[in-house]
Design an enzyme around this catalytic site. Sequence first.
Site, PDB file in Angstrom:
ATOM      1  CB  THR A  95      -0.918   0.013   1.232  1.00 22.93           C
ATOM      2  OG1 THR A  95      -1.739  -1.159   1.216  1.00 22.93           O
ATOM      3  CG2 THR A  95      -1.807   1.244   1.239  1.00 22.93           C
ATOM      4  CE  LYS A 171      -5.324  -1.838   0.930  1.00 22.13           C
ATOM      5  NZ  LYS A 171      -3.994  -2.424   1.147  1.00 22.13           N
ATOM      6  CE  LYS A 239       1.341   1.289   6.115  1.00 21.17           C
ATOM      7  NZ  LYS A 239       0.871   1.110   4.715  1.00 21.17           N
TER       8      LYS A 239
END
Length: 295
Positions: A95, A171, A239
């Site tokens: 990611t 994503k 994150k």
Amino acid sequence: MSTIAFAGLGSMGLPMAKNLLAAGHRVRGIDLNPTALASLSEAGAESARDATDAARGADVLILMVVNAAQAEQVLFDDGALQALEEGGIVCLMATCPPAAVERIAERVGTAGRRFVDAPVSGGTAGAIAGTLTIMAACGRATFEAVQPVFEGMGQRIFHVGERAGQGATVKAVNQLLCGVHIAVVAEAFALAAKVGVELDVLLEIMGGSAASSWMLKDRGPRMLQAEPEVSSAVDIFVKDLGIVLEAGRDAKAALPIAAVAHQLFLATSGRGDGRADDSQVIRSYHALNGTTKNG
């Protein structure tokens, strides 16, 4: 059968690499953790001295690392990209921010290799079971070439676009929805707790109503536990929602709800709970409202 160099043998990467071995591919691991490398070797992986040695002669280089900086380290600093065969395929499955993915893809293309932007969803459980969702952006011919490799790791495999960065954006959208869903479940529980409603009763009611969601049913029960087993840590959403906001900034798309959710996860981490299960974002609400998990 493909020869695959696999960088990043963490909680998801190691089972993904093992599943590729089980699917009949040749695999060489790249990781700084000797225990992870030994575990992969015991499963049948070929040994490699370093990233360059692992990538040499490989058809595909998979990057399941922590972030874009680690991907760049393996590719450009450790020499894996130059060792990869001309026309070889680099699959970035971590990611990462879309803009960073685009920059990496450009450098890979300039070096005469192909690039696939292919983040995954499904967590550690999906990695172990080989049921990951894979969101790939690349040219159609490249997607078809790498699809047999993806089938060794995932169950739901999608070609989401032709351009690097589009997979990363899909994503980011996924993580936006997941993070906001978790935070809003915590907010709903916080209101009920403030007036003394038993949260286990609330969960049973909401779980069978139009207000239900996958996140409510999965994270809700863990919100009622003092120290639940960690499925995904608070810091993961610090994150990932940070990546969401970066993607929004680059696209000039306002994401105010995602920003609020990010602040709640950040506050939870800031109080020392970054490694706690992400359901424990509810602790931020309890701190704000002066409540406990049961009111």
